[in-house]
Design a protein around this motif. Sequence first.
Motif, mmCIF file in Angstrom:
data_model
loop_
_atom_site.group_PDB
_atom_site.id
_atom_site.type_symbol
_atom_site.label_atom_id
_atom_site.label_comp_id
_atom_site.label_asym_id
_atom_site.label_seq_id
_atom_site.Cartn_x
_atom_site.Cartn_y
_atom_site.Cartn_z
ATOM 1 N N ASN A 169 0.844 -1.194 0.000
ATOM 2 C CA ASN A 169 0.000 0.000 0.000
ATOM 3 C C ASN A 169 0.881 1.246 0.000
ATOM 4 O O ASN A 169 1.703 1.427 0.912
ATOM 5 C CB ASN A 169 -0.866 0.022 1.266
ATOM 6 C CG ASN A 169 -1.723 -1.215 1.381
ATOM 7 O OD1 ASN A 169 -2.790 -1.304 0.797
ATOM 8 N ND2 ASN A 169 -1.241 -2.206 2.151
ATOM 9 N N ILE A 170 0.689 2.082 -1.005
ATOM 10 C CA ILE A 170 1.519 3.298 -1.108
ATOM 11 C C ILE A 170 0.970 4.394 -0.193
ATOM 12 O O ILE A 170 -0.231 4.672 -0.184
ATOM 13 C CB ILE A 170 1.565 3.815 -2.559
ATOM 14 C CG1 ILE A 170 2.072 2.719 -3.494
ATOM 15 C CG2 ILE A 170 2.420 5.075 -2.664
ATOM 16 C CD1 ILE A 170 3.457 2.199 -3.185
ATOM 17 N N VAL A 171 1.884 4.996 0.570
ATOM 18 C CA VAL A 171 1.545 6.088 1.483
ATOM 19 C C VAL A 171 2.134 7.374 0.911
ATOM 20 O O VAL A 171 3.293 7.381 0.480
ATOM 21 C CB VAL A 171 2.152 5.805 2.883
ATOM 22 C CG1 VAL A 171 2.022 7.015 3.791
ATOM 23 C CG2 VAL A 171 1.509 4.576 3.501
ATOM 24 N N ALA A 172 1.337 8.429 0.910
ATOM 25 C CA ALA A 172 1.831 9.720 0.406
ATOM 26 C C ALA A 172 2.770 10.367 1.427
ATOM 27 O O ALA A 172 2.595 10.199 2.636
ATOM 28 C CB ALA A 172 0.652 10.648 0.128
ATOM 29 N N GLN A 177 -2.512 13.297 4.540
ATOM 30 C CA GLN A 177 -3.100 12.078 3.998
ATOM 31 C C GLN A 177 -2.885 10.902 4.958
ATOM 32 O O GLN A 177 -2.057 10.020 4.708
ATOM 33 C CB GLN A 177 -2.521 11.770 2.612
ATOM 34 C CG GLN A 177 -2.875 12.848 1.584
ATOM 35 C CD GLN A 177 -2.596 12.387 0.156
ATOM 36 O OE1 GLN A 177 -2.905 11.270 -0.231
ATOM 37 N NE2 GLN A 177 -2.008 13.281 -0.628
ATOM 38 N N PRO A 178 -3.654 10.899 6.066
ATOM 39 C CA PRO A 178 -3.525 9.795 7.032
ATOM 40 C C PRO A 178 -4.025 8.482 6.432
ATOM 41 O O PRO A 178 -4.703 8.476 5.406
ATOM 42 C CB PRO A 178 -4.416 10.231 8.189
ATOM 43 C CG PRO A 178 -5.366 11.214 7.615
ATOM 44 C CD PRO A 178 -4.677 11.869 6.463
ATOM 45 N N PRO A 188 1.314 10.339 8.257
ATOM 46 C CA PRO A 188 2.714 10.321 7.779
ATOM 47 C C PRO A 188 3.416 11.629 8.151
ATOM 48 O O PRO A 188 2.822 12.709 8.043
ATOM 49 C CB PRO A 188 2.586 10.207 6.255
ATOM 50 C CG PRO A 188 1.157 9.880 5.975
ATOM 51 C CD PRO A 188 0.355 10.391 7.132
ATOM 52 N N LEU A 189 4.656 11.509 8.603
ATOM 53 C CA LEU A 189 5.462 12.682 8.959
ATOM 54 C C LEU A 189 6.725 12.695 8.094
ATOM 55 O O LEU A 189 7.757 12.125 8.479
ATOM 56 C CB LEU A 189 5.858 12.622 10.441
ATOM 57 C CG LEU A 189 4.727 12.647 11.474
ATOM 58 C CD1 LEU A 189 5.300 12.431 12.885
ATOM 59 C CD2 LEU A 189 3.956 13.967 11.419
ATOM 60 N N GLY A 201 8.200 9.527 9.190
ATOM 61 C CA GLY A 201 7.878 9.230 10.575
ATOM 62 C C GLY A 201 6.373 9.017 10.622
ATOM 63 O O GLY A 201 5.677 9.193 9.608
ATOM 64 N N PHE A 202 5.857 8.690 11.791
ATOM 65 C CA PHE A 202 4.413 8.471 11.921
ATOM 66 C C PHE A 202 3.908 9.075 13.214
ATOM 67 O O PHE A 202 4.555 8.968 14.262
ATOM 68 C CB PHE A 202 4.093 6.963 11.882
ATOM 69 C CG PHE A 202 4.551 6.302 10.625
ATOM 70 C CD1 PHE A 202 3.835 6.462 9.439
ATOM 71 C CD2 PHE A 202 5.713 5.535 10.606
ATOM 72 C CE1 PHE A 202 4.268 5.861 8.262
ATOM 73 C CE2 PHE A 202 6.158 4.931 9.435
ATOM 74 C CZ PHE A 202 5.433 5.097 8.259
#
Lengths: 234, 234
Positions: A169-172, A177-178, A188-189, A201-202
């Motif tokens: 799963n791609i995270v931006a 965009q949690p 996402p950080l 980071g998260f």
Amino acid sequence: MATEMESALIFLGTGSSGSVPSMSCLIEPSDPPCSVCTQSLSLPPQSNPNYRCNTSLLIKYYSQTDATQKYILIDAGKTFRESVLRWFVFHRIPRVDSILLTHDHADAILGLDDIRAVQPFSPTNDIDPTPVYLTQRSMERMETVFPYLVKKKQKEGQEIRRVAQFCWNIVAEDCNQPFFASGLKLIPLPVMHGEDYICLGFLFGNKDRVAYLSDVSRIPASTEYVISKNGAGQ
Amino acid sequence: MATEMESALIFLGTGSSGSVPSMSCLIEPSDPPCSVCTQSLSLPPQSNPNYRCNTSLLIKYYSQTDATQKYILIDAGKTFRESVLRWFVFHRIPRVDSILLTHDHADAILGLDDIRAVQPFSPTNDIDPTPVYLTQRSMERMETVFPYLVKKKQKEGQEIRRVAQFCWNIVAEDCNQPFFASGLKLIPLPVMHGEDYICLGFLFGNKDRVAYLSDVSRIPASTEYVISKNGAGQ
């Protein structure tokens, strides 16, 4: 030790990319020898602050809403196996339900070859895929480093090999965009890991807010703003 | 412990691809629990036959001709770091002079990211490259898994990173094409690792002949002939 039916953070590793002890420090000791690395082999690991694996976190997440216990792993680096032997056994962690990757360097990903050991066993490989959350850049690196973990379909007549099954799963790289992993909401950080490279980071937690930053040289102002707005402890 | 000024074989690992103990055996134990894996965490590693890392050999080679001591490593898999902490320290191995790779799977190569720890240190990365001997197929895999270890020239203005420097040497999958590593003559022993994949073994030694085969499902007749002709112990 974390007890049943509660959320907890288990730090699987807090060491450098090369981990502690430093191999070179032990095989070619300085004069006098480095006390940290020398001492790191003399105590059992669970009571030894100087034996530190690659940075990695296990979130033991108990959802009161649906009374389920989930295990979310952040990063699986070169020392993943050691972390499992040490901390999974000690804290009685039976499996991993989902995985977050902060970036695509060796100290964050090279342990993924061993992830099958913390998935349910199936001799025919028909296990449920483990969701992995990662950036597009990390995804591209996965395809070259671990093609056998990414490729989904086997060629006709190809031997069935028991390797891990993942759902990618791609995270931006965007605080706005949690996403959800095993029911836990994560923000996402994006932070700088060197000026030419973004590491994630998260930010997570409903009651206590946690900002987890594992490999960072500079926190951009926009990310810092999100962390401070959420009142998170780092 | 191997003494100074002599040749010796140091088995850094004799375990499976997942090593021993098995992670899954410890975090989800059978009933009754597996005695091998349970016992494997209860003794110090150097006196523990049940703590077995990825298969790997260190050849301590003392050449009487020119009175030099060389250290030749065969494979650096997922547990390379553990092997160094355990056996390099115990046997006082100060460095690695050259590396042979049997094949390109994770249990033979993924530790190469850490090889810098057994090379001489240089903050500016101007260390002598370590010769690596491998097949063309393994070379192609190196280029995708470890591009930062293969690429020789830095782009203009690129940050200097302290990673290992290697000198790559292609070895033919052919018993009739011997080569030398750190002064030791080695005969490649192509064997089948599954019927669709060739893994290299090596035949070496002047006084005592040794055939080292680490990951093999079938020995082709031509390779078996070379081993028996040389009277090597396996």
